[in-house]
Design a protein around this motif. Structure first.
Motif, PDB file in Angstrom:
ATOM      1  N   TYR A 219      25.841  21.385 -35.283  1.00  0.00           N
ATOM      2  CA  TYR A 219      26.573  22.019 -34.191  1.00  0.00           C
ATOM      3  C   TYR A 219      26.210  21.320 -32.883  1.00  0.00           C
ATOM      4  O   TYR A 219      25.417  20.389 -32.860  1.00  0.00           O
ATOM      5  CB  TYR A 219      26.230  23.511 -34.121  1.00  0.00           C
ATOM      6  CG  TYR A 219      26.404  24.225 -35.437  1.00  0.00           C
ATOM      7  CD1 TYR A 219      27.676  24.543 -35.909  1.00  0.00           C
ATOM      8  CD2 TYR A 219      25.301  24.555 -36.232  1.00  0.00           C
ATOM      9  CE1 TYR A 219      27.843  25.184 -37.125  1.00  0.00           C
ATOM     10  CE2 TYR A 219      25.455  25.198 -37.447  1.00  0.00           C
ATOM     11  CZ  TYR A 219      26.733  25.508 -37.889  1.00  0.00           C
ATOM     12  OH  TYR A 219      26.894  26.133 -39.091  1.00  0.00           O
ATOM     13  N   LEU A 220      26.790  21.799 -31.777  1.00  0.00           N
ATOM     14  CA  LEU A 220      26.457  21.259 -30.464  1.00  0.00           C
ATOM     15  C   LEU A 220      25.248  21.997 -29.907  1.00  0.00           C
ATOM     16  O   LEU A 220      25.279  23.211 -29.717  1.00  0.00           O
ATOM     17  CB  LEU A 220      27.646  21.410 -29.509  1.00  0.00           C
ATOM     18  CG  LEU A 220      27.439  20.844 -28.091  1.00  0.00           C
ATOM     19  CD1 LEU A 220      27.154  19.350 -28.146  1.00  0.00           C
ATOM     20  CD2 LEU A 220      28.654  21.129 -27.217  1.00  0.00           C
ATOM     21  N   ASP A 221      24.176  21.260 -29.665  1.00  0.00           N
ATOM     22  CA  ASP A 221      22.929  21.821 -29.142  1.00  0.00           C
ATOM     23  C   ASP A 221      22.523  20.989 -27.926  1.00  0.00           C
ATOM     24  O   ASP A 221      22.130  19.844 -28.055  1.00  0.00           O
ATOM     25  CB  ASP A 221      21.842  21.781 -30.227  1.00  0.00           C
ATOM     26  CG  ASP A 221      20.515  22.340 -29.731  1.00  0.00           C
ATOM     27  OD1 ASP A 221      20.500  23.008 -28.675  1.00  0.00           O
ATOM     28  OD2 ASP A 221      19.485  22.088 -30.388  1.00  0.00           O
ATOM     29  N   ILE A 222      22.653  21.598 -26.730  1.00  0.00           N
ATOM     30  CA  ILE A 222      22.373  20.876 -25.485  1.00  0.00           C
ATOM     31  C   ILE A 222      21.080  21.394 -24.874  1.00  0.00           C
ATOM     32  O   ILE A 222      20.924  22.597 -24.667  1.00  0.00           O
ATOM     33  CB  ILE A 222      23.526  21.044 -24.473  1.00  0.00           C
ATOM     34  CG1 ILE A 222      24.862  20.633 -25.094  1.00  0.00           C
ATOM     35  CG2 ILE A 222      23.257  20.225 -23.215  1.00  0.00           C
ATOM     36  CD1 ILE A 222      26.053  20.888 -24.199  1.00  0.00           C
TER      37      ILE A 222
ATOM     38  N   LYS B 172      31.492  18.154 -29.014  1.00  0.00           N
ATOM     39  CA  LYS B 172      31.646  19.263 -29.956  1.00  0.00           C
ATOM     40  C   LYS B 172      30.488  19.372 -30.951  1.00  0.00           C
ATOM     41  O   LYS B 172      30.219  20.453 -31.467  1.00  0.00           O
ATOM     42  CB  LYS B 172      32.955  19.115 -30.740  1.00  0.00           C
ATOM     43  CG  LYS B 172      34.194  19.188 -29.861  1.00  0.00           C
ATOM     44  CD  LYS B 172      34.233  20.478 -29.063  1.00  0.00           C
ATOM     45  CE  LYS B 172      35.427  20.526 -28.121  1.00  0.00           C
ATOM     46  NZ  LYS B 172      35.425  21.725 -27.271  1.00  0.00           N
ATOM     47  N   ARG B 173      29.829  18.266 -31.245  1.00  0.00           N
ATOM     48  CA  ARG B 173      28.705  18.298 -32.185  1.00  0.00           C
ATOM     49  C   ARG B 173      27.633  17.332 -31.709  1.00  0.00           C
ATOM     50  O   ARG B 173      27.900  16.367 -31.005  1.00  0.00           O
ATOM     51  CB  ARG B 173      29.137  17.908 -33.608  1.00  0.00           C
ATOM     52  CG  ARG B 173      30.069  18.887 -34.286  1.00  0.00           C
ATOM     53  CD  ARG B 173      30.455  18.380 -35.662  1.00  0.00           C
ATOM     54  NE  ARG B 173      29.336  18.370 -36.583  1.00  0.00           N
ATOM     55  CZ  ARG B 173      29.286  17.636 -37.692  1.00  0.00           C
ATOM     56  NH1 ARG B 173      30.279  16.828 -38.006  1.00  0.00           N
ATOM     57  NH2 ARG B 173      28.237  17.687 -38.477  1.00  0.00           N
ATOM     58  N   GLY B 174      26.390  17.593 -32.132  1.00  0.00           N
ATOM     59  CA  GLY B 174      25.279  16.707 -31.803  1.00  0.00           C
ATOM     60  C   GLY B 174      24.183  17.442 -31.055  1.00  0.00           C
ATOM     61  O   GLY B 174      24.421  18.445 -30.390  1.00  0.00           O
ATOM     62  N   LYS B 175      22.966  16.936 -31.191  1.00  0.00           N
ATOM     63  CA  LYS B 175      21.828  17.456 -30.434  1.00  0.00           C
ATOM     64  C   LYS B 175      21.696  16.581 -29.189  1.00  0.00           C
ATOM     65  O   LYS B 175      21.301  15.415 -29.272  1.00  0.00           O
ATOM     66  CB  LYS B 175      20.556  17.405 -31.272  1.00  0.00           C
ATOM     67  CG  LYS B 175      19.343  18.034 -30.587  1.00  0.00           C
ATOM     68  CD  LYS B 175      18.146  18.033 -31.514  1.00  0.00           C
ATOM     69  CE  LYS B 175      16.921  18.619 -30.841  1.00  0.00           C
ATOM     70  NZ  LYS B 175      17.108  20.023 -30.423  1.00  0.00           N
ATOM     71  N   VAL B 176      22.046  17.149 -28.033  1.00  0.00           N
ATOM     72  CA  VAL B 176      22.155  16.381 -26.792  1.00  0.00           C
ATOM     73  C   VAL B 176      21.014  16.742 -25.856  1.00  0.00           C
ATOM     74  O   VAL B 176      20.727  17.917 -25.625  1.00  0.00           O
ATOM     75  CB  VAL B 176      23.505  16.668 -26.096  1.00  0.00           C
ATOM     76  CG1 VAL B 176      23.635  15.818 -24.833  1.00  0.00           C
ATOM     77  CG2 VAL B 176      24.668  16.399 -27.039  1.00  0.00           C
TER      78      VAL B 176
ATOM     79  N   GLN C 108      26.321   7.863 -43.660  1.00  0.00           N
ATOM     80  CA  GLN C 108      26.989   7.426 -42.429  1.00  0.00           C
ATOM     81  C   GLN C 108      27.858   8.532 -41.844  1.00  0.00           C
ATOM     82  O   GLN C 108      27.951   8.672 -40.620  1.00  0.00           O
ATOM     83  CB  GLN C 108      27.813   6.168 -42.720  1.00  0.00           C
ATOM     84  CG  GLN C 108      26.955   4.951 -43.039  1.00  0.00           C
ATOM     85  CD  GLN C 108      27.782   3.767 -43.505  1.00  0.00           C
ATOM     86  OE1 GLN C 108      28.785   3.927 -44.165  1.00  0.00           O
ATOM     87  NE2 GLN C 108      27.354   2.572 -43.149  1.00  0.00           N
ATOM     88  N   VAL C 109      28.479   9.316 -42.723  1.00  0.00           N
ATOM     89  CA  VAL C 109      29.339  10.410 -42.268  1.00  0.00           C
ATOM     90  C   VAL C 109      28.526  11.443 -41.484  1.00  0.00           C
ATOM     91  O   VAL C 109      29.057  12.101 -40.577  1.00  0.00           O
ATOM     92  CB  VAL C 109      30.062  11.055 -43.476  1.00  0.00           C
ATOM     93  CG1 VAL C 109      30.600  12.428 -43.129  1.00  0.00           C
ATOM     94  CG2 VAL C 109      31.179  10.144 -43.957  1.00  0.00           C
ATOM     95  N   GLN C 110      27.224  11.591 -41.818  1.00  0.00           N
ATOM     96  CA  GLN C 110      26.389  12.559 -41.123  1.00  0.00           C
ATOM     97  C   GLN C 110      26.303  12.282 -39.625  1.00  0.00           C
ATOM     98  O   GLN C 110      25.949  13.161 -38.845  1.00  0.00           O
ATOM     99  CB  GLN C 110      24.965  12.550 -41.708  1.00  0.00           C
ATOM    100  CG  GLN C 110      24.890  12.921 -43.177  1.00  0.00           C
ATOM    101  CD  GLN C 110      25.495  14.276 -43.478  1.00  0.00           C
ATOM    102  OE1 GLN C 110      25.154  15.264 -42.853  1.00  0.00           O
ATOM    103  NE2 GLN C 110      26.402  14.322 -44.426  1.00  0.00           N
ATOM    104  N   ASN C 111      26.622  11.039 -39.211  1.00  0.00           N
ATOM    105  CA  ASN C 111      26.548  10.686 -37.788  1.00  0.00           C
ATOM    106  C   ASN C 111      27.889  10.798 -37.072  1.00  0.00           C
ATOM    107  O   ASN C 111      27.958  10.536 -35.871  1.00  0.00           O
ATOM    108  CB  ASN C 111      26.040   9.243 -37.639  1.00  0.00           C
ATOM    109  CG  ASN C 111      24.567   9.123 -37.952  1.00  0.00           C
ATOM    110  OD1 ASN C 111      23.783  10.020 -37.648  1.00  0.00           O
ATOM    111  ND2 ASN C 111      24.182   8.030 -38.575  1.00  0.00           N
ATOM    112  N   ILE C 112      28.947  11.193 -37.784  1.00  0.00           N
ATOM    113  CA  ILE C 112      30.269  11.283 -37.168  1.00  0.00           C
ATOM    114  C   ILE C 112      30.498  12.672 -36.599  1.00  0.00           C
ATOM    115  O   ILE C 112      30.232  13.669 -37.259  1.00  0.00           O
ATOM    116  CB  ILE C 112      31.363  10.916 -38.199  1.00  0.00           C
ATOM    117  CG1 ILE C 112      31.242   9.442 -38.586  1.00  0.00           C
ATOM    118  CG2 ILE C 112      32.752  11.202 -37.631  1.00  0.00           C
ATOM    119  CD1 ILE C 112      32.255   8.992 -39.612  1.00  0.00           C
ATOM    120  N   GLU C 113      30.993  12.715 -35.367  1.00  0.00           N
ATOM    121  CA  GLU C 113      31.230  13.993 -34.697  1.00  0.00           C
ATOM    122  C   GLU C 113      32.341  14.776 -35.403  1.00  0.00           C
ATOM    123  O   GLU C 113      33.365  14.209 -35.760  1.00  0.00           O
ATOM    124  CB  GLU C 113      31.629  13.756 -33.244  1.00  0.00           C
ATOM    125  CG  GLU C 113      31.760  15.043 -32.435  1.00  0.00           C
ATOM    126  CD  GLU C 113      32.116  14.796 -30.991  1.00  0.00           C
ATOM    127  OE1 GLU C 113      31.699  15.596 -30.136  1.00  0.00           O
ATOM    128  OE2 GLU C 113      32.774  13.791 -30.700  1.00  0.00           O
TER     129      GLU C 113
END
Length: 288
Positions: free
Chosen positions: A31-34, A58-62, A283-288
């Motif tokens: 999920y998106l975690d900022i 929308k997704r990623g640990k930022v 590799q897909v694990q890194n796609i938003e």
């Protein structure tokens, strides 16, 4: 465009009071975690900064880090936070009551305390526009790095997709060949055992063997999933979750092909399929 969840960007801006530097970095996440790291003067900006990031990510640990270095020769009118000072004195007295050996806060300690001194010129109201403009500029570069990384991921996935199609093509003609070999061996064994190998008996044995090794449905579903992966990659957008689901489906069909194998070459191809699918899944694990 396909975007990666991995990205990095940093930008600086000079303002009359000092230097602002904003850094954005991210890794993959479901999920998106900022997470914010802001100086005290900018704490009130966090909701506005979060809202802006939410519009484009929308997704990623930022991780969002903002630093401010005031100019040493800047003569700014200072304000003393009396409310914070009174709170510090209360806490100081409470600690002294509990621990008689504890040292009291010095004047230097108090003046260095975050928030005890503030500047009219450094109010969040005045700095809001500069900070948000810097965030927008950094976010644009940050998004561009994620898109560039995503394009590399897409090309790598399309190449592995081509390899998967080649492997499935090699599988198709092996089943009729296996049936023909089985029929020859069956007839030879019946003749050696001097057992009447009439056509009906051989036909029944062939039907039973064919049902055990039949992978037409699996190959058909593999082809359908591969087509959908390619369509999703070329369509672009936020495709990470859908691609992850398709990887699970591809792996399921490859496992079934391997479990039905009675041929060394089919087993080998099944293993190669699963290796390629696992590489794609990572590799897909890194796609938003």
């Amino acid at each position: 465009m396909i975007a990666s969840m991995t990205g990095y960007a940093v930008m600086s801006r000079e303002i009359p009071e000092g230097s602002l530097t904003l850094e954005l970095r991210s890794v993959n996440n479901r999920y998106l975690d900022i997470q914010f790291r802001l100086p005290d003067e900018f704490r009130l900006l966090e909701p506005a900064m979060r809202e802006l990031l939410n519009t484009q990510l929308k997704r990623g640990k930022v991780d969002c880090r903002l630093t401010f270095i005031p100019y040493a020769n800047t003569d700014l009118p200072q304000k003393f936070n009396e409310q914070l000072l009174n709170k510090l004195l209360e806490l100081n007295n409470a600690v002294k009551s509990a621990l008689s050996d504890a040292k009291s806060l010095t004047v230097a300690d108090i003046l260095r305390w975050p928030g005890i001194l503030s500047s009219d010129t450094l109010s969040t109201t005045v700095l809001h526009e500069s900070c948000m403009e810097l965030l927008q500029a950094t976010l644009n570069e940050f998004t561009a790095t994620r898109v560039r990384e995503g394009e590399k991921l897409k090309n790598a996935l399309l190449e592995r997709l081509r390899q998967l199609r080649q492997l499935t093509t090699e599988l198709s003609p092996r089943i009729p060949m296996l049936l023909a070999n089985f029929q020859e061996k069956l007839v030879a064994r019946l003749q050696e055992a001097k057992i009447d190998g009439n056509d009906e008996r051989i036909r029944q044995e062939l039907i039973l063997f064919a049902s055990k090794i039949d992978i037409d449905e699996e190959l058909s579903r593999l082809q359908t999933h591969l087509d959908e992966v390619e369509h999703t990659l070329l369509k672009g957008g936020r495709a990470g979750k859908r691609l992850d689901f398709l990887m699970q489906e591809l792996n399921r069909e490859a496992n079934t092909v391997g479990s039905k194998s009675v041929d060394a070459e089919v087993s080998k191809i099944s293993v190669e399929l699963k290796v390629l699918i696992e590489q794609m899944r990572e590799q897909v694990q890194n796609i938003e």
